[in-house]
Design a protein around this motif. Sequence first.
Motif, PDB file in Angstrom:
ATOM      1  N   LYS A   1     -31.425  19.835  -1.787  1.00 14.13           N
ATOM      2  CA  LYS A   1     -32.523  19.177  -1.061  1.00 14.13           C
ATOM      3  C   LYS A   1     -33.621  20.183  -0.720  1.00 14.13           C
ATOM      4  CE  LYS A   1     -33.354  16.155   2.878  1.00 14.13           C
ATOM      5  NZ  LYS A   1     -32.752  15.494   4.050  1.00 14.13           N
ATOM      6  N   ALA A   2     -33.227  21.385  -0.320  1.00 16.49           N
ATOM      7  CA  ALA A   2     -34.213  22.427  -0.001  1.00 16.49           C
ATOM      8  C   ALA A   2     -34.997  22.835  -1.246  1.00 16.49           C
ATOM      9  CB  ALA A   2     -33.508  23.637   0.606  1.00 16.49           C
ATOM     10  N   ILE A   3     -34.326  22.922  -2.384  1.00 18.50           N
ATOM     11  CA  ILE A   3     -35.007  23.281  -3.638  1.00 18.50           C
ATOM     12  C   ILE A   3     -35.991  22.189  -4.036  1.00 18.50           C
ATOM     13  CG2 ILE A   3     -34.653  23.641  -6.114  1.00 18.50           C
ATOM     14  CD1 ILE A   3     -32.063  25.123  -5.383  1.00 18.50           C
ATOM     15  N   ARG A   4     -35.571  20.911  -3.928  1.00 19.84           N
ATOM     16  CA  ARG A   4     -36.483  19.796  -4.241  1.00 19.84           C
ATOM     17  C   ARG A   4     -37.695  19.810  -3.324  1.00 19.84           C
ATOM     18  NH1 ARG A   4     -31.738  16.556  -5.010  1.00 19.84           N
ATOM     19  NH2 ARG A   4     -31.867  16.044  -2.801  1.00 19.84           N
ATOM     20  N   ALA A   5     -37.471  20.084  -2.045  1.00 24.96           N
ATOM     21  CA  ALA A   5     -38.581  20.129  -1.091  1.00 24.96           C
ATOM     22  C   ALA A   5     -39.538  21.270  -1.424  1.00 24.96           C
ATOM     23  CB  ALA A   5     -38.048  20.283   0.329  1.00 24.96           C
ATOM     24  N   ALA A   6     -38.997  22.373  -1.897  1.00 32.85           N
ATOM     25  CA  ALA A   6     -39.850  23.506  -2.257  1.00 32.85           C
ATOM     26  C   ALA A   6     -40.669  23.212  -3.511  1.00 32.85           C
ATOM     27  CB  ALA A   6     -39.002  24.754  -2.465  1.00 32.85           C
ATOM     28  N   LYS A   7     -40.114  22.425  -4.433  1.00 31.51           N
ATOM     29  CA  LYS A   7     -40.814  22.109  -5.677  1.00 31.51           C
ATOM     30  C   LYS A   7     -41.767  20.931  -5.545  1.00 31.51           C
ATOM     31  CE  LYS A   7     -37.444  23.828  -9.018  1.00 31.51           C
ATOM     32  NZ  LYS A   7     -36.586  23.453 -10.139  1.00 31.51           N
ATOM     33  N   ALA A   8     -41.664  20.150  -4.497  1.00 31.07           N
ATOM     34  CA  ALA A   8     -42.471  18.936  -4.338  1.00 31.07           C
ATOM     35  C   ALA A   8     -43.980  19.204  -4.396  1.00 31.07           C
ATOM     36  CB  ALA A   8     -42.100  18.218  -3.049  1.00 31.07           C
ATOM     37  N   PRO A   9     -44.505  20.221  -3.719  1.00 29.54           N
ATOM     38  CA  PRO A   9     -45.956  20.452  -3.814  1.00 29.54           C
ATOM     39  C   PRO A   9     -46.418  20.741  -5.237  1.00 29.54           C
ATOM     40  CG  PRO A   9     -45.062  21.640  -1.941  1.00 29.54           C
ATOM     41  CD  PRO A   9     -43.892  21.079  -2.720  1.00 29.54           C
ATOM     42  N   ASN A  10     -45.625  21.476  -6.008  1.00 25.80           N
ATOM     43  CA  ASN A  10     -46.001  21.766  -7.396  1.00 25.80           C
ATOM     44  C   ASN A  10     -46.038  20.501  -8.230  1.00 25.80           C
ATOM     45  OD1 ASN A  10     -46.307  24.490  -6.984  1.00 25.80           O
ATOM     46  ND2 ASN A  10     -44.223  24.988  -7.572  1.00 25.80           N
ATOM     47  N   GLU A  11     -45.082  19.597  -8.016  1.00 30.10           N
ATOM     48  CA  GLU A  11     -45.061  18.353  -8.775  1.00 30.10           C
ATOM     49  C   GLU A  11     -46.281  17.499  -8.448  1.00 30.10           C
ATOM     50  OE1 GLU A  11     -41.304  16.593  -7.853  1.00 30.10           O
ATOM     51  OE2 GLU A  11     -40.179  18.056  -9.040  1.00 30.10           O
ATOM     52  N   LYS A  12     -46.623  17.416  -7.165  1.00 28.00           N
ATOM     53  CA  LYS A  12     -47.816  16.651  -6.766  1.00 28.00           C
ATOM     54  C   LYS A  12     -49.069  17.286  -7.359  1.00 28.00           C
ATOM     55  CE  LYS A  12     -46.043  14.757  -2.450  1.00 28.00           C
ATOM     56  NZ  LYS A  12     -46.170  14.741  -0.986  1.00 28.00           N
ATOM     57  N   GLN A  13     -49.122  18.590  -7.317  1.00 30.07           N
ATOM     58  CA  GLN A  13     -50.277  19.297  -7.864  1.00 30.07           C
ATOM     59  C   GLN A  13     -50.381  19.070  -9.369  1.00 30.07           C
ATOM     60  OE1 GLN A  13     -50.053  23.524  -7.294  1.00 30.07           O
ATOM     61  NE2 GLN A  13     -52.160  23.868  -7.875  1.00 30.07           N
ATOM     62  N   ASP A  14     -49.260  19.106 -10.065  1.00 33.62           N
ATOM     63  CA  ASP A  14     -49.267  18.864 -11.508  1.00 33.62           C
ATOM     64  C   ASP A  14     -49.738  17.447 -11.819  1.00 33.62           C
ATOM     65  OD1 ASP A  14     -48.370  21.420 -11.883  1.00 33.62           O
ATOM     66  OD2 ASP A  14     -46.276  20.846 -12.249  1.00 33.62           O
ATOM     67  N   GLU A  15     -49.306  16.472 -11.021  1.00 38.59           N
ATOM     68  CA  GLU A  15     -49.747  15.091 -11.219  1.00 38.59           C
ATOM     69  C   GLU A  15     -51.258  14.976 -11.010  1.00 38.59           C
ATOM     70  OE1 GLU A  15     -47.455  12.686  -8.567  1.00 38.59           O
ATOM     71  OE2 GLU A  15     -45.578  13.070  -9.613  1.00 38.59           O
ATOM     72  N   ARG A  16     -51.765  15.622  -9.962  1.00 37.35           N
ATOM     73  CA  ARG A  16     -53.209  15.580  -9.692  1.00 37.35           C
ATOM     74  C   ARG A  16     -53.990  16.242 -10.816  1.00 37.35           C
ATOM     75  NH1 ARG A  16     -55.004  18.350  -4.929  1.00 37.35           N
ATOM     76  NH2 ARG A  16     -56.955  17.298  -5.366  1.00 37.35           N
ATOM     77  N   ILE A  17     -53.509  17.370 -11.305  1.00 34.95           N
ATOM     78  CA  ILE A  17     -54.214  18.079 -12.380  1.00 34.95           C
ATOM     79  C   ILE A  17     -54.226  17.229 -13.640  1.00 34.95           C
ATOM     80  CG2 ILE A  17     -54.043  20.054 -13.945  1.00 34.95           C
ATOM     81  CD1 ILE A  17     -53.141  21.708 -11.504  1.00 34.95           C
ATOM     82  N   THR A  18     -53.113  16.589 -13.960  1.00 35.62           N
ATOM     83  CA  THR A  18     -53.058  15.725 -15.139  1.00 35.62           C
ATOM     84  C   THR A  18     -54.047  14.569 -15.002  1.00 35.62           C
ATOM     85  OG1 THR A  18     -50.743  16.296 -15.476  1.00 35.62           O
ATOM     86  CG2 THR A  18     -51.544  14.305 -16.558  1.00 35.62           C
TER      87      THR A  18
END
Length: 113
Positions: free
Chosen positions: A32-49
């Motif tokens: 859960k901590a790893i997913r929470a740490a990766k969440a901003p990158n995933e949102k950022q990748d979606e926005r960039i796409t």
Amino acid sequence: MENLTPGEIWTTILAIASAFVLLSNAAEKVAKAIRAAKAPNEKQDERITALELWKESVDRKLGNDNERLSIIEAGDRCIQHALLALLDHGIDGNNIKQMEEAKKELQDHLINR
């Protein structure tokens, strides 16, 4: 170990089960901590796409608009040449060749656009 009582066996089984549950909960918290740490990158990748797709759309539309404006500018130049030829002919009546060239240029533009 020869004299194990049923109570000791159950205690050992419960200790092993408790350890398994404890390790499972710990692994879940780490995941859960790893997913929470990766969440901003995933949102950022979606926005960039999404922004890249939007940019491609805008670039394509700007290219179409630029092409249309070029055609309109060419038409305006033909009309201005024809108007100038008419003015010259109206002033002195001698510019028939210039009027014929302007007519041909205007016809070519209207046919080829």
